[in-house]
Motif scaffolding. Sequence first.
Motif, short mmCIF file in Angstrom:
data_model
loop_
_atom_site.label_atom_id
_atom_site.label_comp_id
_atom_site.label_asym_id
_atom_site.label_seq_id
_atom_site.Cartn_x
_atom_site.Cartn_y
_atom_site.Cartn_z
N CYS A 9 0.81 -1.45 0.17
CA CYS A 9 0.13 0.01 0.12
C CYS A 9 0.89 1.18 -0.03
N GLN A 10 2.16 1.40 0.31
CA GLN A 10 2.89 2.33 0.38
C GLN A 10 3.09 2.69 -1.14
N LEU A 11 3.20 1.58 -1.92
CA LEU A 11 3.45 1.98 -3.25
C LEU A 11 2.22 2.31 -4.24
N LEU A 12 1.26 1.69 -3.74
CA LEU A 12 -0.34 2.22 -4.34
C LEU A 12 -0.76 3.41 -4.00
N LYS A 13 -0.46 3.83 -2.61
CA LYS A 13 -1.17 5.05 -1.82
C LYS A 13 -2.54 5.45 -2.32
N PRO A 14 -3.40 4.20 -1.60
CA PRO A 14 -4.77 4.34 -1.89
C PRO A 14 -5.40 5.43 -0.86
N THR A 15 -6.43 6.05 -1.35
CA THR A 15 -7.25 6.77 -0.48
C THR A 15 -8.07 6.24 0.52
N ILE A 16 -8.38 4.97 0.00
CA ILE A 16 -9.43 4.16 0.88
C ILE A 16 -8.80 2.84 1.11
#
Length: 142
Positions: A90-97
């Motif tokens: 998720c550090q790579l994806l940087k999701p909003t939610i």
Amino acid sequence: MPSAPHIVFVTGGFAVGGTERHISQVLPALHQRGWRISALSLGGDGPMSVPVRDCGIPITQITSEPLLPVPKIAGLTALVSQTVKACNHCQLLKPTIVHSFLATPAIVGNVIQALNRETKCIVSKRNQVVGPEAFWGERLLE
């Protein structure tokens, strides 16, 4: 027009079940409406992943690697292993939610949010009190 938020769905797997069926219907519908969608699976693949994959939504399998072969400790160390991998992803994806389904994904999703305050965590889970804990303190972490 701003870009659509990126939602990462965290699930226990894609075997046949009510939660998995729900995910297999909702994710493609959101994707078709222009939302940016990804999925993290903490368990095995299964038939409910087919509609998700067929519309081009990436599914990342987050494997568990228990560090100790002692039953109750193995569950905890496997969860730690998966949580670290999911957080790094998720550090790579940087999701909003981050939207987590059920108990173990809820723990993982809450850790992802705690490490990245810009990410919001939504948890959908049913009461899991009827089954035994995988390790001491699992319900506390939920």
